[in-house]
Design a protein around this motif. Structure first.
Motif, PDB file in Angstrom:
ATOM      1  N   PHE A   1       0.857  -1.179   0.000  1.00 46.12           N
ATOM      2  CA  PHE A   1       0.000   0.000   0.000  1.00 46.12           C
ATOM      3  C   PHE A   1       0.896   1.232   0.000  1.00 46.12           C
ATOM      4  O   PHE A   1       1.775   1.369   0.845  1.00 46.12           O
ATOM      5  CB  PHE A   1      -0.912   0.003   1.234  1.00 46.12           C
ATOM      6  N   ILE A   2       0.670   2.130  -0.936  1.00 41.71           N
ATOM      7  CA  ILE A   2       1.471   3.344  -1.105  1.00 41.71           C
ATOM      8  C   ILE A   2       0.561   4.532  -0.857  1.00 41.71           C
ATOM      9  O   ILE A   2      -0.590   4.546  -1.291  1.00 41.71           O
ATOM     10  CB  ILE A   2       2.039   3.410  -2.533  1.00 41.71           C
ATOM     11  N   ASN A   3       1.079   5.548  -0.158  1.00 41.72           N
ATOM     12  CA  ASN A   3       0.274   6.746   0.051  1.00 41.72           C
ATOM     13  C   ASN A   3       1.134   7.991  -0.115  1.00 41.72           C
ATOM     14  O   ASN A   3       2.316   7.897  -0.383  1.00 41.72           O
ATOM     15  CB  ASN A   3      -0.420   6.718   1.421  1.00 41.72           C
ATOM     16  N   GLY A   4       0.491   9.137   0.006  1.00 43.84           N
ATOM     17  CA  GLY A   4       1.211  10.407  -0.076  1.00 43.84           C
ATOM     18  C   GLY A   4       1.546  10.830  -1.497  1.00 43.84           C
ATOM     19  O   GLY A   4       0.841  10.501  -2.458  1.00 43.84           O
ATOM     20  N   GLU A   5       2.638  11.568  -1.625  1.00 46.68           N
ATOM     21  CA  GLU A   5       3.041  12.156  -2.907  1.00 46.68           C
ATOM     22  C   GLU A   5       3.309  11.090  -3.975  1.00 46.68           C
ATOM     23  O   GLU A   5       2.952  11.263  -5.139  1.00 46.68           O
ATOM     24  CB  GLU A   5       4.274  13.034  -2.723  1.00 46.68           C
ATOM     25  N   ALA A   6       3.919   9.973  -3.582  1.00 50.71           N
ATOM     26  CA  ALA A   6       4.180   8.899  -4.553  1.00 50.71           C
ATOM     27  C   ALA A   6       2.862   8.367  -5.113  1.00 50.71           C
ATOM     28  O   ALA A   6       2.742   8.138  -6.321  1.00 50.71           O
ATOM     29  CB  ALA A   6       4.985   7.781  -3.900  1.00 50.71           C
ATOM     30  N   ALA A   7       1.858   8.175  -4.260  1.00 53.77           N
ATOM     31  CA  ALA A   7       0.552   7.688  -4.710  1.00 53.77           C
ATOM     32  C   ALA A   7      -0.125   8.718  -5.614  1.00 53.77           C
ATOM     33  O   ALA A   7      -0.759   8.354  -6.608  1.00 53.77           O
ATOM     34  CB  ALA A   7      -0.331   7.356  -3.513  1.00 53.77           C
ATOM     35  N   LYS A   8       0.017   9.984  -5.293  1.00 47.97           N
ATOM     36  CA  LYS A   8      -0.576  11.038  -6.127  1.00 47.97           C
ATOM     37  C   LYS A   8       0.027  11.000  -7.531  1.00 47.97           C
ATOM     38  O   LYS A   8      -0.690  11.097  -8.528  1.00 47.97           O
ATOM     39  CB  LYS A   8      -0.350  12.409  -5.491  1.00 47.97           C
ATOM     40  N   GLU A   9       1.336  10.847  -7.622  1.00 46.87           N
ATOM     41  CA  GLU A   9       1.991  10.791  -8.927  1.00 46.87           C
ATOM     42  C   GLU A   9       1.587   9.541  -9.696  1.00 46.87           C
ATOM     43  O   GLU A   9       1.343   9.588 -10.902  1.00 46.87           O
ATOM     44  CB  GLU A   9       3.501  10.877  -8.773  1.00 46.87           C
TER      45      GLU A   9
END
Length: 113
Positions: free
Chosen positions: A49-57
């Motif tokens: 599960f990835i979150n934050g800026e990396a997930a937004k990109e």
């Protein structure tokens, strides 16, 4: 299911343009390791599960149209690229998930509805 919370620093080529080369983004998330229960009795693997800026990109890189996520039913929209999915909440928080089978090296959804 065994949960292991991890802070991950990966060299993630989130956006790779031919002339620029890869971009590296700090990433944090949650790793869930499953054994002889899910997704089947015969398969072991993990979900990332990835979150934050990396997930937004990553959300921005998925070319599919966002669809209302009826599993969450809270205004969240989700984009899918095969079994890899990224979501955006009404508050514009981003998260992505994917599941990987260790034994068969196949890609699965990171979570079920």
């Amino acid at each position: 299911m065994k949960n292991i919370s991890v802070a991950i620093l990966l060299m993630l080529p989130a956006v790779a343009l031919a002339m620029e080369g890869p971009r590296y983004v700090e990433m944090s998330g949650l790793l869930k390791i499953y054994g002889k229960e899910k997704p089947s009795d015969e398969l072991s693997g993990f979900s990332l599960f990835i979150n934050g800026e990396a997930a937004k990109e990553l959300y921005g890189e998925i070319k599919s149209d966002p669809e209302y996520n009826w599993c969450l039913d809270d205004g969240t929209v989700t984009k899918w690229a095969g079994n890899f999915e990224c979501s955006m909440t009404k508050e514009e928080n981003y998260s992505c998930s994917v599941g990987l089978g260790i034994e068969d090296q196949r890609i699965y959804r990171g979570e079920s509805c």
